[in-house]
Design an enzyme around this catalytic site. Structure first.
Site, PDB file in Angstrom:
ATOM      1  CG  ASP A 473       9.010   8.919  -6.204  1.00 13.72           C
ATOM      2  OD1 ASP A 473       8.783  10.051  -5.744  1.00 13.72           O
ATOM      3  OD2 ASP A 473       8.156   8.249  -6.818  1.00 13.72           O
ATOM      4  CG  ASP A 540       2.206  11.422  -9.235  1.00 16.33           C
ATOM      5  OD1 ASP A 540       3.233  11.366  -9.943  1.00 16.33           O
ATOM      6  OD2 ASP A 540       2.116  10.858  -8.129  1.00 16.33           O
TER       7      ASP A 540
HETATM    8  C1  GLA Z   1       5.145   8.624  -7.016  1.00 14.93           C
HETATM    9  C2  GLA Z   1       5.555   9.144  -8.382  1.00 14.93           C
HETATM   10  C3  GLA Z   1       4.928   8.314  -9.468  1.00 14.93           C
HETATM   11  C4  GLA Z   1       5.320   6.869  -9.282  1.00 14.93           C
HETATM   12  C5  GLA Z   1       4.930   6.389  -7.912  1.00 14.93           C
HETATM   13  C6  GLA Z   1       5.442   4.994  -7.640  1.00 14.93           C
HETATM   14  O1  GLA Z   1       3.815   8.906  -6.762  1.00 14.93           O
HETATM   15  O2  GLA Z   1       5.230  10.490  -8.527  1.00 14.93           O
HETATM   16  O3  GLA Z   1       5.319   8.790 -10.717  1.00 14.93           O
HETATM   17  O4  GLA Z   1       6.703   6.727  -9.503  1.00 14.93           O
HETATM   18  O5  GLA Z   1       5.421   7.246  -6.891  1.00 14.93           O
HETATM   19  O6  GLA Z   1       5.127   4.540  -6.383  1.00 14.93           O
END
Ligand code: GLA
Length: 721
Positions: A473, A540
């Protein structure tokens, strides 16, 4: 195929369906002549603009028949007689009289060279490269232009290298990957606009007008808001026909594509690193390579352009071992328990996973911290929540017959972490702290010592753990990005070089397992990342009604197998509810998985999930290697429909989704696409057999097949008989 016509001094690059023609002009400049549908002739120098009018600068008093200001250029330095948007800006020891570039030599060879430290299209059996060296008359500043051809997918990859052959320093203020000129301006631009929770959701199309159109990002990432993909297409081009040119960059940082229309009404496209704040110094003997740009041409509209890119990405950008491999069906802990995740909860997910046809359990954020305010950079497992450690947990998951994945965000540090306390100069900053975002800073990866330290921390913590999958990420944009060690103008690009290096190191140390990259949802969905990870978390936003826009936009540039999609509660970001079948259909568009607290679901629900997993696996071949045809754009706001067709055209699947109950459904007919007109197809739902020609010309009436609940959508598979 790359041909050099010695007599005419013309280079003709041919792919299966396109031609790219350039020449060495009378004054030894490198002139662009044509890019488009395949042509047989080399001798097209006649098309060069030899216009003469006041104020133009010429090569000599005697010969005024050539001006760099009006002909097509393969590289367009500022201060060189070409008065249009430059593709490179530099000075040699403060002087700008090294900017008129002359052809020196060229090579044509099978294969290609790597671009050191940067992702690039991979070599395949058919790869061929043309390398052309240019320099100023004193041979001080040398450019090498690379054209690598992937003929069967109609793609040409371009990048360039600049070298300082002098004794003084060469400073570069702009260094694009490619420059391409077209006579005329009859194009629309197509770009993918968006934002967080709405990435690439808006396919933005507009006719070119005079001046400069810029598609770019200054966030330190390719971003949620813009994407490095851009198309130029004829005004009349649609999904199926018309000239469409697609461009993209294998780069995940600040990028820019500028499309400028000159005073004469000619078009220039420049793609590469955004020059805002860019300043790079080459000492004597040093060189710099640009990121790679890829381009494709199709006379089959935007649909054809997308399919060319999908093939190129699957065949030549994604790692061979993963490109066509059935993807893990994951259950991810994030939406199931966010930061309250524990070993117990992961094991409970694993226990239920088996009943749902899931094969991989992914432990998302929360394994080393209770919230997002601390712990990034330390990478110390929270032993209270995870008493067996990651190693022990991974072994337990494996013992249950499942694979194990884990979330990482290696490029960042929380301000509350030991790593930051121990290395206060480890972040991208200058004299003051930068603005904080999600309680974190970006590590200064322009510094190799920081790259090594963070790689060591992570690999130490995960040593011995049995890991099959990594979710990587990146959760903030860069602001005030300076470095305690690196010259300011080099920071953004060196940061990307460091990030790619860190990816490569950890990939190797963690056993070259499947990586899924992510950036606060889909904020780094680009070809640079696809070089390291065969799939990317798309957004997301998992509300399927919103997701169809995001996934549809993403499909213009990227293959469906790269588009990671999960079946979730669906309402987390928008509060909107949706049926199970609808959620499944939308998530099965790409690489499929789940993100749910399975303990909240009944045995009946789990049986439904199992059915979905099986159904996804049955048709996954179409995702991995099939062709995508977009039938109805979700932007109609009524329906969304697309087809996936196997390469041999023996299997095809139509998905039809109603987005907005309108009452008009009964009057909707749909002409199918991508079938073989001469093959007869059996509709797996109704048993009806019709020729491809009939299905594609007469079409089908939605009313007839749309028997199930309208809110579920409809999928029908056709098999050639
Ligand atoms: C980001 C990702 C999510 C998750 C969060 C965790 O927003 O897109 O899918 O992994 O971080 O903090």
């Amino acid at each position: 195929m790359i041909r050099f016509n010695e007599q005419e001094k013309i280079f003709h690059i041919q792919t299966q369906n396109s031609s790219y023609v350039l020449c060495i002009s009378d004054f030894n400049a490198l002139e662009h002549l044509y890019y488009g549908k395949k042509i047989p002739d080399d001798g097209i120098k006649y098309i060069s603009n030899r216009q003469i009018y006041a104020h133009l600068a010429h090569e000599s008093r005697e010969n005024r028949a050539y001006s760099a200001a009006v002909v097509g250029m393969e590289i367009a330095p500022f201060n060189s007689g070409d008065i249009r948007t430059p593709s490179v800006v530099y000075d040699y020891n403060g002087c700008v009289d090294h900017n008129r570039l002359r052809y020196q030599s060229h090579k044509i060879y099978k294969g290609r060279k790597r671009i050191e430290g940067l992702p690039h299209s991979r070599e395949s059996e058919e790869t061929e490269t043309l390398e052309i060296v240019l320099s100023d008359d004193e041979k001080t500043v040398e450019f090498t232009l690379f054209y690598t051809v992937y003929a069967s997918v109609d793609v040409i990859a371009r990048h360039q290298k600049i070298k300082n052959n002098g004794t003084m320093s060469l400073s570069i203020q702009k260094f694009s990957s490619m420059c391409l000129d077209f006579y005329g301006m009859d194009f629309d631009t197509v770009t993918l606009e968006g934002m967080y929770l709405y990435e690439r959701a808006q396919v933005s199309r507009a006719p070119l007008s005079r001046g400069v159109f810029k598609n770019n990002s200054l966030t330190g990432t390719s971003s949620h808001n813009r994407n490095p993909f851009i198309a130029l297409c004829a005004h009349n081009a649609d999904e199926d026909q018309g000239d469409a040119y697609g461009f993209n960059l294998l780069y995940s940082g600040n990028f820019a594509e500028e499309v400028s229309v000159s005073h004469l009404g000619d078009t220039r496209l420049i793609a590469g690193i955004d020059d805002t704040g860019f300043a790079w110094t080459l000492k004597a003997g040093e060189s710099l390579s640009s990121p790679e740009a890829v381009m494709t041409y199709s006379d089959q509209g935007l649909g054809g352009m997308s399919r060319n890119f999908h093939d190129h990405i699957r065949q030549n950008i994604i790692e061979k071992q993963f490109a066509f491999m059935p993807r893990p069906i994951v259950i991810n802990s994030w939406e199931a328990s966010y930061f309250t995740v524990t070993e117990e909860k992961v094991l409970a997910l694993a226990e239920s996973a088996k009943d749902c046809g899931i094969d991989t359990v992914v432990l998302d954020d929360g394994w080393f911290r209770p919230h997002d305010r601390k712990g990034l950079g330390d990478w110390r497992t929270d032993r209270e929540k995870f008493p067996s450690g990651i190693k022990g947990l991974s072994q337990k998951v494996h013992a249950m017959g499942l694979k194990f994945g884990i979330w990482l965000e290696p490029e960042m540090v929380n301000d509350q972490s030991d790593f930051y306390k121990e290395n206060p100069d480890c972040i991208l900053a200058t004299s003051k702290l930068p603005l904080i975002s999600r309680y974190q800073y970006i590590l200064d990866l322009t510094r190799d010592d920081i790259v090594q330290k963070i790689a060591d921390r992570i690999s130490e913590e995960l040593q011995g753990a049995e890991i099959d999958y990594i979710k990587w990420d990146f959760n903030r944009y860069a602001t005030e990005a300076g470095s305690y060690k690196t010259p300011q103008g080099e920071v953004y690009h060196r940061q990307m070089l460091g990030a790619y290096k860190l990816l490569a190191i950890l990939k190797e140390r963690l056993g070259n397992v499947l990586f899924e990259t992510c950036s606060g949802g889909g904020g780094r969905f680009d070809l640079g990342m696809l070089y390291y990870s065969p799939q990317i978390w798309t957004s997301d936003n998992t509300d399927p009604y919103a997701r169809v826009f995001i996934q549809n936009g993403t499909s213009y540039a990227y293959p469906v197998s790269a588009i990671s999609c999960h079946f979730t509660r669906g309402d987390c970001t928008t509060g909107r509810t949706s049926s199970y079948d609808f959620r499944y259909r939308v998530a099965a568009f790409g690489s499929y998985g789940y993100e749910l607290d399975l303990s909240e679901y009944s045995a009946e629900d789990k049986a439904a999930f199992k059915g979905y997993s099986e159904s996804y696996r049955k048709d996954e071949d179409l995702n991995l290697s099939g062709d995508l045809y977009r039938l109805i754009s979700p932007e109609t706001n009524l329906f969304y429909a697309y087809m996936k067709v196997s390469k041999d055209k023996n299997k095809a699947q139509l998905t039809f989704l109603e987005l907005n109950a309108s009452g008009f459904i009964e009057s909707t007919t749909l002409r199918l696409k991508g079938l073989d007109p001469e093959k007869a197809y059996k509709n797996a739902e109704t048993g009806e057999v019709l020729y491809g020609a009939t299905l594609m010309n007469v079409g089908i009436r939605i009313n007839d097949l749309y028997r199930k609940k309208r809110e579920d959508g409809y999928t029908v598979t056709f098999y050639a008989v």
